[in-house]
Structures are given as structure tokens and as C-alpha cells.
Design a protein around this motif. Sequence first.
Motif, short mmCIF file in Angstrom:
data_model
loop_
_atom_site.label_atom_id
_atom_site.label_comp_id
_atom_site.label_asym_id
_atom_site.label_seq_id
_atom_site.Cartn_x
_atom_site.Cartn_y
_atom_site.Cartn_z
N CYS A 106 0.84 -1.19 0.00
CA CYS A 106 0.00 0.00 0.00
C CYS A 106 0.87 1.24 0.00
O CYS A 106 1.85 1.31 0.74
CB CYS A 106 -0.88 -0.03 1.25
SG CYS A 106 -2.01 1.36 1.28
N LYS A 116 -0.68 4.29 0.39
CA LYS A 116 -1.60 5.34 0.83
C LYS A 116 -1.13 6.01 2.12
O LYS A 116 -1.46 7.16 2.39
CB LYS A 116 -3.00 4.78 1.03
CG LYS A 116 -3.64 4.21 -0.23
CD LYS A 116 -4.05 5.31 -1.18
CE LYS A 116 -4.90 4.81 -2.34
NZ LYS A 116 -4.15 3.96 -3.30
N CYS A 166 -2.05 5.86 5.32
CA CYS A 166 -2.98 6.36 6.33
C CYS A 166 -2.16 6.44 7.62
O CYS A 166 -1.37 5.54 7.91
CB CYS A 166 -4.16 5.42 6.50
SG CYS A 166 -5.09 5.24 4.98
N TYR A 203 -2.50 5.97 10.70
CA TYR A 203 -2.62 5.01 11.80
C TYR A 203 -2.09 3.62 11.42
O TYR A 203 -2.02 2.74 12.27
CB TYR A 203 -4.10 4.86 12.21
CG TYR A 203 -5.01 4.58 11.02
CD1 TYR A 203 -5.13 3.31 10.49
CD2 TYR A 203 -5.69 5.63 10.39
CE1 TYR A 203 -5.90 3.06 9.37
CE2 TYR A 203 -6.48 5.39 9.28
CZ TYR A 203 -6.57 4.10 8.77
OH TYR A 203 -7.32 3.87 7.66
N CYS A 204 -1.76 3.39 10.15
CA CYS A 204 -1.68 2.02 9.63
C CYS A 204 -0.25 1.52 9.40
O CYS A 204 0.60 2.23 8.86
CB CYS A 204 -2.45 1.96 8.31
SG CYS A 204 -2.56 0.30 7.65
N VAL A 228 0.45 -1.18 7.51
CA VAL A 228 0.56 -1.97 6.28
C VAL A 228 1.64 -1.46 5.31
O VAL A 228 2.41 -2.26 4.77
CB VAL A 228 -0.82 -2.11 5.59
CG1 VAL A 228 -0.69 -2.62 4.17
CG2 VAL A 228 -1.69 -3.06 6.40
N PRO A 229 1.73 -0.14 5.06
CA PRO A 229 2.77 0.29 4.12
C PRO A 229 4.19 -0.09 4.58
O PRO A 229 5.10 -0.22 3.76
CB PRO A 229 2.62 1.82 4.09
CG PRO A 229 1.18 2.04 4.47
CD PRO A 229 0.88 0.98 5.49
N HIS A 274 -10.00 1.12 -1.68
CA HIS A 274 -9.85 2.47 -1.15
C HIS A 274 -10.78 3.40 -1.94
O HIS A 274 -10.83 3.31 -3.17
CB HIS A 274 -8.39 2.94 -1.30
CG HIS A 274 -8.11 4.20 -0.53
ND1 HIS A 274 -8.53 5.43 -0.96
CD2 HIS A 274 -7.47 4.42 0.64
CE1 HIS A 274 -8.16 6.35 -0.07
NE2 HIS A 274 -7.50 5.75 0.91
FE1 SF4 Z 1 -3.25 1.35 3.04
FE2 SF4 Z 1 -5.64 0.57 3.97
FE3 SF4 Z 1 -3.56 0.86 5.65
FE4 SF4 Z 1 -4.69 3.03 4.56
S1 SF4 Z 1 -5.69 1.57 5.99
S2 SF4 Z 1 -2.48 2.61 4.73
S3 SF4 Z 1 -5.26 2.28 2.55
S4 SF4 Z 1 -3.74 -0.64 4.00
#
Ligand code: SF4
Length: 442
Positions: A156, A158, A160, A162-163, A165-166, A239
Motif C-alpha cells: 500500500c 496510501k 494512512c 494510523y496504519c 501496512v505500508p 480504497h
Molecule cells: Fe493502506 Fe488501507 Fe492501511 Fe490506509 S488503511 S495505509 S489504505 S492498507
Amino acid sequence: MTELPKTYRVKNFGCQMNVYDGERMSELLGAKGMRAAADGEDADLVVLNTCHIREKAAEKAYSDVGRLRREDGSKPMVALAGCVAQAEGAEAKSRSKMIDLVVGPQAYHRLPEMIAEAASGRRPVDTDMPAISKFGALPARRKVGPSAFLTVQEGCDKFCTYCVVPYTRGAEISRPWADIVTEAHSLVDGGAREITLLGQNVNAWDSQDEKGRAGGLDSLIRELAKIDGLERIRYTTSHPADMTDGLIAAHGEVEKLMPYLHLPVQSGSDTILKAMNRSHSADSYLRTLEKVRVARPDIAISGDFIVGFPGETDEDFTATLNIVDAVGYASAYSFKYSARPGTPAALMEGAVAPEVMDERLQQLQARLAEHSLSFNRATIGRDTRILIDRKGRQPGQMIGKSPWLQSVFVETDATIGDMLDVTVTQALPNSLGGVLRCADSA
Ligand code: SF4
Ligand code: 5AD
């Protein structure tokens, strides 16, 4: 030096992408001659496929690792995999002596060689994110259930605030068109009637088709819809910023694309959405959904929500309840904000008190449950098709999925993988009851 493991068990935590990765790891170990341990049998190798998205993920993983010690004091070979492995890296080895190898989500095609290294006493760690994808190094898909996952996109961009994942899954990568089409064919040949295309940001998928034409997820869906024997296509997670007109149009035009869209909004407050770096407003999200509903009026909308993001006021939270009412979600997932180390939000001021978070989560979940129930009630009396995917608890009871992803309970002697025509007779917040529509009994 220990013996190479003969049996394995993969334990999955977290999202559907981990379920998919877990299946592929099992297939890989199977192709190398290992056997899945039976229920209750001690496995020689245990792979913990971990999730890092919410609170105390690492602590939970280490305590799960600790529990793998057997009553006689011996232990299986332990592989820490998934997003906690990615985040912890070599650190995991010093935090738990039980761990024999650490493998990130982009490196698990190397499991067999890492297992051999672990057996010879080394404790290998691979959390690389190579440019060349792991998929080419995995064995082809074989026997699968009626509903299969297919990862088409990973990572990802994006960010965000709080996240994690990236950071744990890396930058957005789309798998090539031809690989996906080939995998979809083998899934259908192996028994799948439904395929769910997976990606952290699945609607950001883009690639070129076999003629070199650029295309987005909608062109891939149109191509997969041509596969005989494949009855249903779904995709998740999307998204709002990548909900293109082409993809929206596909919802109205491709019959096999199911009327269900998981489109997380996270909050209904523009102030919070901005602080989250979501790149959409409450209003632009609602406008996107209006377009989707024009294309496919009966679509079921699902979403994700976070309550208690830093700085969230009562007014911000009320805006979230308002967007829930405006959308009328068929289903949703809601979470208390949890600060993830290394993310920008973890450094933000304005922490919301835990009891306020609890109260808001309860209120939100009660509101979401009202909407799911009314969505489900609206299907009473409707004739629909279900894909049987599991047995119910009662004898003779089977459970199948409606096009809107509701679980429908039905008395039948049909088996898993059958598609049945039913009439919905009963609605609960999380499921439906149905009866068979049978021409003879009419
Ligand atoms: Fe990526 Fe979804 Fe995490 Fe946002 S919430 S950074 S779109 S994985
Ligand atoms: N705290 C709480 N929920 C989170 N999610 C992602 N990161 C966090 C976090 N730090 C939720 C989002 C996302 C879903 C997969 O998990 O709602 O859409």
C-alpha cells in the motif's frame, strides 16, 4: 542438527490475505513432501502466520510461540511468518529462543531452504521485499474449496497515518495479468466456483493485458468473467480514492461480479479523515457510493471504522454515526484506535481516554447492527441463489452465501460447492434463514 520436519501446521491470524498466504505456504510444504498434521497430532513444524494491524500484536505472537512447547518439554520447529515477522525481523530471535526461523510476507517462497537451514542449527531470517515477486516461485494451485482467494495486489502506498501496512507489506505491487488469469483457471479447475480477488488496496490494481493494453481492476474482472465454471467474482479491500468509473460501471454490467462492496470510510468527520491522511472526505465518499448505487441499486455496502483516533471529539464521532445512517451499511467492521509504533498517528496529541473509546465503539456497533438487521430484513421473501460453503450445526443443515455475502441457513441434502435457489424466510443481524425453492413442491 535436527531432522527435517515431516509434518506441518500453519496457523493463520488476521486478514484474508494471510489466509491466502497460509494456503500457499501449505501447498509449498506439501509439494516438498511434507504432510499437514491431523487435528490433535503434534506437528514437527508450526508456522505462525501473524498479523500486526492492532494492539499488542507482537506480544500475542510471542505468547502463542511460548504455548507451542509440548508437555514433555520438547518443541516443534517454529517459523514466525507474516506481518509481525516482518516488523520484528532478527529481533524476534532474541525475544524468543523458541523461534527457529523468521520469514516475512514477501519471502515465504524460500521456506523450504530456510527450514533446511533451521534443521542444521542456524536460525535464518528473511524479511526482504524483493522486486521480483514470490508468486513465480510457488507451486501451481491444486484442489481448493468452492470459494477461493486470489491475491492480485500487495502492499500500500496510501500511508494512512494510523496504519502499519505500508511498512509491513511494502509498496503497492500489482501481479501481472497473465499470472492472475492462469491462477484463476487452476482454481476453477480445482473446484472453485467463486473467486475473491485480494489486495490491501485491490482497486489500485493495474497492469497490462496480454496485448499490452493498460487496464484497471475492471478489465481484469471482465476477463475473469469469461472463465466457464466460475460463477462469482468478488474483490476486497478497496480504497475510496481508487473507485474508478470503469470499476463502478462493471458493477452494473458484469453479471458474475457480486453486488457487494467493501469500502472502508474509517470516520465520518472531515477533520479526522484529514488527520488520518485518507485523501477523501465524507462527502466525496458518499458521492462515490451514489454512483455505485446508480450502477447496481441492490449493492450491499460494507465498511471499516476506527473510533478514538487522536483528537476525535464528540462532534467528530457524531459525524461517524451520521455517515453510518446515510450509507445504511449491510455489514461493517469497527475497531478502537490502537497506536502502532512507527506510524505518524502514534506521535499525535489528543489521545482519547479508553473509557470514551469503549463507549463510542459500543454505540457505533449498536448502530451498525441496526443497519445490518434492516438490510437483512429487506431480503425476507426474496428468491436468491446461494453457494453452499459449509455444514450447519444441526443435522441436515447447510450454510451458503447469498450474492450480498449473507450467510443463509437451509435444510438440504445438497453438499459443499452446490448452488441452490432459495427463498429467504428469516433475518437475524448476521445471517438469514431460507427454504429451498423447488418447482415440484410448488
Ligand atoms: Fe493502506 Fe488501507 Fe492501511 Fe490506509 S488503511 S495505509 S489504505 S492498507
Ligand atoms: N488501529 C485500529 N484499527 C486499525 N485498522 C488499521 N490500523 C488500525 C489501527 N492502528 C483497521 C482499519 C482498516 C482495518 C483493516 O483495520 O479500519 O481498514
